[in-house]
Design a protein around this motif. Structure first.
Motif, PDB file in Angstrom:
ATOM      1  N   LYS A 106       5.100   7.824 -16.337  1.00 15.82           N
ATOM      2  CA  LYS A 106       5.831   7.731 -17.730  1.00 15.82           C
ATOM      3  C   LYS A 106       5.100   8.610 -18.776  1.00 15.82           C
ATOM      4  CE  LYS A 106       7.705   3.194 -16.596  1.00 15.82           C
ATOM      5  NZ  LYS A 106       7.819   1.938 -16.844  1.00 15.82           N
ATOM      6  N   GLU A 107       4.025   8.523 -18.913  1.00 15.74           N
ATOM      7  CA  GLU A 107       2.922   9.459 -19.745  1.00 15.74           C
ATOM      8  C   GLU A 107       3.094  10.873 -19.701  1.00 15.74           C
ATOM      9  OE1 GLU A 107       0.707   9.335 -23.297  1.00 15.74           O
ATOM     10  OE2 GLU A 107       1.322   7.721 -22.025  1.00 15.74           O
ATOM     11  N   ALA A 108       3.283  11.341 -18.462  1.00 17.47           N
ATOM     12  CA  ALA A 108       3.516  12.825 -17.921  1.00 17.47           C
ATOM     13  C   ALA A 108       4.874  13.354 -18.595  1.00 17.47           C
ATOM     14  CB  ALA A 108       3.204  13.149 -16.565  1.00 17.47           C
ATOM     15  N   ALA A 109       5.923  12.277 -18.471  1.00 15.76           N
ATOM     16  CA  ALA A 109       7.210  12.746 -18.789  1.00 15.76           C
ATOM     17  C   ALA A 109       7.514  12.809 -20.106  1.00 15.76           C
ATOM     18  CB  ALA A 109       8.296  11.819 -18.014  1.00 15.76           C
ATOM     19  N   ARG A 110       6.467  12.150 -20.968  1.00 12.53           N
ATOM     20  CA  ARG A 110       7.058  12.082 -22.510  1.00 12.53           C
ATOM     21  C   ARG A 110       6.782  13.675 -22.939  1.00 12.53           C
ATOM     22  NH1 ARG A 110       3.539   7.295 -25.278  1.00 12.53           N
ATOM     23  NH2 ARG A 110       4.502   8.289 -27.230  1.00 12.53           N
ATOM     24  N   GLU A 111       7.971  13.633 -23.788  1.00 16.38           N
ATOM     25  CA  GLU A 111       8.162  15.007 -24.644  1.00 16.38           C
ATOM     26  C   GLU A 111       7.198  15.308 -25.717  1.00 16.38           C
ATOM     27  OE1 GLU A 111      10.112  17.568 -23.715  1.00 16.38           O
ATOM     28  OE2 GLU A 111      10.675  16.565 -21.809  1.00 16.38           O
TER      29      GLU A 111
ATOM     30  N   THR B 276       1.058  12.210  -9.400  1.00 16.10           N
ATOM     31  CA  THR B 276      -0.031  13.527  -9.315  1.00 16.10           C
ATOM     32  C   THR B 276       0.625  14.810  -9.261  1.00 16.10           C
ATOM     33  OG1 THR B 276      -1.643  11.936  -7.909  1.00 16.10           O
ATOM     34  CG2 THR B 276      -1.814  14.405  -7.811  1.00 16.10           C
ATOM     35  N   ALA B 277       2.059  14.655  -8.654  1.00 17.25           N
ATOM     36  CA  ALA B 277       2.859  15.802  -8.608  1.00 17.25           C
ATOM     37  C   ALA B 277       3.425  16.129  -9.931  1.00 17.25           C
ATOM     38  CB  ALA B 277       3.695  15.820  -7.552  1.00 17.25           C
ATOM     39  N   ALA B 278       3.624  14.968 -10.797  1.00 20.58           N
ATOM     40  CA  ALA B 278       4.415  15.182 -11.867  1.00 20.58           C
ATOM     41  C   ALA B 278       3.753  16.268 -12.924  1.00 20.58           C
ATOM     42  CB  ALA B 278       4.705  13.779 -12.774  1.00 20.58           C
ATOM     43  N   GLU B 279       4.748  16.983 -13.500  1.00 26.33           N
ATOM     44  CA  GLU B 279       4.146  17.874 -14.606  1.00 26.33           C
ATOM     45  C   GLU B 279       4.005  17.306 -15.826  1.00 26.33           C
ATOM     46  OE1 GLU B 279       5.825  22.114 -16.772  1.00 26.33           O
ATOM     47  OE2 GLU B 279       6.613  21.366 -14.669  1.00 26.33           O
ATOM     48  N   VAL B 280       3.098  17.342 -16.617  1.00 29.08           N
ATOM     49  CA  VAL B 280       2.791  16.842 -17.807  1.00 29.08           C
ATOM     50  C   VAL B 280       3.519  17.583 -18.870  1.00 29.08           C
ATOM     51  CG1 VAL B 280       0.919  16.134 -19.472  1.00 29.08           C
ATOM     52  CG2 VAL B 280       0.464  15.876 -17.127  1.00 29.08           C
ATOM     53  N   GLN B 281       4.277  16.860 -19.663  1.00 24.67           N
ATOM     54  CA  GLN B 281       5.212  17.618 -20.686  1.00 24.67           C
ATOM     55  C   GLN B 281       4.470  17.911 -21.783  1.00 24.67           C
ATOM     56  OE1 GLN B 281       8.536  18.771 -19.801  1.00 24.67           O
ATOM     57  NE2 GLN B 281       7.588  17.803 -17.763  1.00 24.67           N
ATOM     58  N   ASP B 282       3.523  17.101 -22.290  1.00 24.21           N
ATOM     59  CA  ASP B 282       2.901  17.633 -23.233  1.00 24.21           C
ATOM     60  C   ASP B 282       1.268  17.493 -22.976  1.00 24.21           C
ATOM     61  OD1 ASP B 282       1.736  17.457 -25.912  1.00 24.21           O
ATOM     62  OD2 ASP B 282       2.512  15.528 -26.562  1.00 24.21           O
ATOM     63  N   PRO B 283       0.659  18.764 -23.326  1.00 22.89           N
ATOM     64  CA  PRO B 283      -0.612  18.865 -22.924  1.00 22.89           C
ATOM     65  C   PRO B 283      -1.643  17.896 -23.524  1.00 22.89           C
ATOM     66  CG  PRO B 283       0.477  21.197 -23.535  1.00 22.89           C
ATOM     67  CD  PRO B 283       1.468  20.143 -23.547  1.00 22.89           C
ATOM     68  N   LYS B 284      -1.022  17.512 -24.704  1.00 19.18           N
ATOM     69  CA  LYS B 284      -2.068  16.391 -25.327  1.00 19.18           C
ATOM     70  C   LYS B 284      -2.135  15.269 -24.492  1.00 19.18           C
ATOM     71  CE  LYS B 284      -1.073  18.411 -29.995  1.00 19.18           C
ATOM     72  NZ  LYS B 284      -0.574  17.974 -31.395  1.00 19.18           N
TER      73      LYS B 284
ATOM     74  N   ARG C  41       0.878  -1.207   0.065  1.00 21.87           N
ATOM     75  CA  ARG C  41      -0.031  -0.022   0.076  1.00 21.87           C
ATOM     76  C   ARG C  41       1.012   1.117  -0.035  1.00 21.87           C
ATOM     77  NH1 ARG C  41      -2.359   4.126   1.565  1.00 21.87           N
ATOM     78  NH2 ARG C  41      -4.657   4.440   1.385  1.00 21.87           N
ATOM     79  N   LEU C  42       2.023   1.284   0.789  1.00 24.31           N
ATOM     80  CA  LEU C  42       2.795   2.278   0.757  1.00 24.31           C
ATOM     81  C   LEU C  42       3.495   2.660  -0.428  1.00 24.31           C
ATOM     82  CD1 LEU C  42       4.211   4.483   2.409  1.00 24.31           C
ATOM     83  CD2 LEU C  42       5.990   2.899   3.079  1.00 24.31           C
ATOM     84  N   LEU C  43       3.803   1.679  -1.282  1.00 24.02           N
ATOM     85  CA  LEU C  43       4.353   1.667  -2.538  1.00 24.02           C
ATOM     86  C   LEU C  43       3.485   2.145  -3.602  1.00 24.02           C
ATOM     87  CD1 LEU C  43       6.467  -1.506  -2.850  1.00 24.02           C
ATOM     88  CD2 LEU C  43       7.519   0.704  -2.586  1.00 24.02           C
ATOM     89  N   ALA C  44       2.468   1.678  -3.420  1.00 21.68           N
ATOM     90  CA  ALA C  44       1.348   2.354  -4.248  1.00 21.68           C
ATOM     91  C   ALA C  44       0.901   3.641  -3.976  1.00 21.68           C
ATOM     92  CB  ALA C  44      -0.049   1.435  -4.156  1.00 21.68           C
ATOM     93  N   GLN C  45       0.856   4.224  -2.762  1.00 19.24           N
ATOM     94  CA  GLN C  45       0.230   5.526  -2.296  1.00 19.24           C
ATOM     95  C   GLN C  45       1.461   6.390  -2.797  1.00 19.24           C
ATOM     96  OE1 GLN C  45      -2.610   6.837  -0.815  1.00 19.24           O
ATOM     97  NE2 GLN C  45      -1.527   8.348  -1.701  1.00 19.24           N
ATOM     98  N   THR C  46       2.742   5.963  -2.626  1.00 24.65           N
ATOM     99  CA  THR C  46       4.083   6.888  -2.733  1.00 24.65           C
ATOM    100  C   THR C  46       4.108   7.083  -4.417  1.00 24.65           C
ATOM    101  OG1 THR C  46       5.246   5.978  -1.212  1.00 24.65           O
ATOM    102  CG2 THR C  46       6.434   6.852  -2.849  1.00 24.65           C
ATOM    103  N   ALA C  47       3.733   5.891  -5.379  1.00 26.11           N
ATOM    104  CA  ALA C  47       3.611   6.175  -6.648  1.00 26.11           C
ATOM    105  C   ALA C  47       2.740   6.989  -7.101  1.00 26.11           C
ATOM    106  CB  ALA C  47       3.723   4.726  -7.267  1.00 26.11           C
TER     107      ALA C  47
END
Length: 142
Positions: A103-108, A48-56, A37-43
Motif C-alpha cells: 500500500k505504501e509503494a502504491a501511494r502517489e 517486493t515487486a511493486a514499483e514505489v510511486q513516490d521515492p520519498k 505461509r504461502l499467503l505471507a510469501q505471496t504477499a
C-alpha cells in the motif's frame, strides 16, 4: 485416535491413510500453517515487486518489507520447532507487513498545495479587475 503407521502406497489403504491424516486435527493444523505461509510469501513477493510511486516513501516500504521477511523467517523457525500456533501468528504478521509495504509503494506523491487561501490564485486575480465593467459576465446584450 491411535497413531497409525503409514501403509505402503501400493496398498489401497494408502489413500485412506492420507485422508485420515488430512482430516485429523494434526493434518488440518499442518495445512493451515502451510496455507498461511504461502499467503505471507505471496504477499511479500508482490510487495517486493511493486514499483514505489513516490521515492520519498522508499525507506518506509523497505522497512515494512524487512519486517515481513523477518516475521516469515521467525514463522519458519517456529514451524521447524513444531509450534504451529506461533508459526501462524508470525506468518499473519508477515502478511500484514507485506500488505503495508504494498500500500505504501502504491501511494502517489503528494501534489503541491497552493499558498494561502483561494486555491493558489494570485492576489491580482480577482473578479473586480476584469475588463468587463458592466458586471454581466462578458455578454454583450444590446
Amino acid at each position: 485416535f491411535r497413531a497409525m503407521n503409514p501403509p505402503s502406497m501400493s496398498n489401497c489403504n494408502g489413500g485412506l491413510y492420507l485422508l485420515v491424516l488430512l482430516f485429523s486435527e494434526v493434518g488440518q493444523q499442518r495445512l493451515r500453517v502451510a496455507a498461511d505461509r504461502l499467503l505471507a510469501q505471496t504477499a511479500l513477493d508482490d510487495a517486493t515487486a511493486a514499483e514505489v510511486q513516490d521515492p520519498k516513501r522508499q525507506k518506509q516500504v523497505d522497512k515494512e518489507l524487512a519486517r515481513a521477511q523477518q516475521d516469515l523467517n521467525r514463522g519458519d523457525s517456529e514451524q521447524a520447532g513444531d509450534d504451529s500456533d506461533d508459526a501462524i501468528k508470525k506468518y499473519q504478521s508477515a502478511w500484514r507487513h507485506a500488505q503495508k509495504a504494498f500500500k505504501e509503494a502504491a501511494r502517489e506523491p503528494r501534489k503541491p498545495r497552493g499558498r494561502g487561501r483561494g486555491g493558489g490564485r494570485d492576489r491580482d486575480d480577482d473578479d473586480s479587475s476584469d475588463d468587463d465593467s458592466d458586471g454581466d459576465g462578458g455578454s454583450n446584450n444590446i
